[in-house]
Write an enzyme that holds these catalytic residues in place. Structure first.
Site, PDB file in Angstrom:
ATOM      1  N   ASP A  98     -14.654  48.784  62.356  1.00 55.19           N
ATOM      2  CA  ASP A  98     -13.269  49.249  62.400  1.00 55.19           C
ATOM      3  C   ASP A  98     -12.284  48.093  62.526  1.00 55.19           C
ATOM      4  OD1 ASP A  98     -11.159  50.961  62.269  1.00 55.19           O
ATOM      5  OD2 ASP A  98     -11.360  51.753  64.303  1.00 55.19           O
TER       6      ASP A  98
ATOM      7  N   SER B 122      -3.572  51.009  68.184  1.00 55.45           N
ATOM      8  CA  SER B 122      -4.739  50.515  67.446  1.00 55.45           C
ATOM      9  C   SER B 122      -4.410  49.247  66.656  1.00 55.45           C
ATOM     10  CB  SER B 122      -5.232  51.587  66.478  1.00 55.45           C
ATOM     11  OG  SER B 122      -6.042  52.516  67.127  1.00 55.45           O
TER      12      SER B 122
ATOM     13  N   HIS C 296      -8.954  51.564  60.552  1.00 51.79           N
ATOM     14  CA  HIS C 296      -8.448  52.919  60.330  1.00 51.79           C
ATOM     15  C   HIS C 296      -6.934  52.990  60.220  1.00 51.79           C
ATOM     16  CE1 HIS C 296      -8.189  52.940  64.822  1.00 51.79           C
ATOM     17  NE2 HIS C 296      -7.126  53.696  64.582  1.00 51.79           N
TER      18      HIS C 296
END
Length: 271
Positions: A139, A216, A104
């Site tokens: 992801d 992330s 993402h």
């Protein structure tokens, strides 16, 4: 004056005993000298050098590192990723410079959109990168940088997560590059809800080391400095994208193409 026979015999006996005693002392002294000489020759070879250390049992080295040591070992493998308006983290996963990150973070970019992804290595080298592969379900994605630093230092991937085990997260939360946080593995096989299009993520590692937007794609490390997961989301009950003590990571085996598992809910947004 002549000695009586008894006196002569006694004197002779005493002389014999004294002679044997002297021979015993001399013999004992010789044995001591030989023993000392053998020790000296065996220990140093008679050349005046110190004796070589004798073999001994090798102590088992500790498998764990301090947090500063973990950062020192893995920090050079961590990169800052800027993809359009998205800020994230990545980790060099191979000697050819391949970078592993969260999908993402670079979502919406492709090989045709290389100008949208910029990678900054730990030594300051800045370069464009393209998305080499991606797995939206897990992801995770890999990036191929256009230029590499003079020295490429890949992290060591692998290792299993154990509930209660200490972990270290390195990332760029809120733009604070190369931030380190520590915690423990809080749970395994967690599920994080996402949009219907993206689908839920299963088999996640739950941990309590601090993570925030920008974290992330960063590595989750065990106490040996091994990458055991890729940070992907946090639990956000307040809806303000603030860390609430629960974060999630994709296990490194799943990130590299392994199986995922199912587990209890662990609702959390991507960061």
């Amino acid at each position: 004056m002549e000695r009586a026979p008894q006196e002569a015999d006694a004197a002779g006996a005493q002389g014999a005993v004294a002679g044997r005693a002297r021979r015993s002392v001399v013999g004992g002294g010789a044995l001591v000298v030989v023993a000392l000489l053998a020790y000296w020759l065996g220990g140093s070879g008679g050349n005046g050098e110190e004796a070589a250390p004798r073999p001994s049992a090798t102590p088992t080295p500790s498998a764990t590192l301090t947090v500063p040591d973990v950062f020192k070992r893995v920090g050079p493998s961590v990169v800052v990723i800027q993809a359009g308006k998205s800020l994230g983290t990545g980790v060099v996963a191979a000697e050819d410079g391949t970078i592993l990150t969260a999908y993402h973070v670079v979502k919406g970019t492709s090989k045709r959109d290389a100008e949208d992804v910029t990678v900054t290595f730990a030594d300051g080298t800045k370069t464009k990168a393209v998305v080499a592969s991606s797995n939206p379900k897990r992801d995770v994605a890999t990036l191929k940088p256009a230029k590499l630093p003079e020295i490429v230092i890949p992290a060591t991937l692998g290792g299993a997560a154990t509930v209660g085990a200490p972990v270290v997260a390195i990332g760029n939360p809120l733009g604070l590059t190369y931030s380190v946080s520590t915690g423990v593995v809080s749970g395994l096989n967690r599920t994080a809800d996402r949009t219907a299009r993206d689908g839920d993520m299963n088999g996640l590692i739950q941990f309590d080391a601090s993570a925030n937007p920008g974290s992330s794609g960063g590595p989750l490390l065990d106490a040996r400095g091994l990458v055991i997961g890729i940070v992907v989301s946090i639990a956000d009950p307040g809806g303000d994208e603030a860390f609430a003590g629960i974060a999630f990571a994709v296990p490194i085996g799943a990130a590299l193409g392994g199986d995922e598992g199912d587990g209890p809910p662990g609702d959390g947004p991507q960061i």
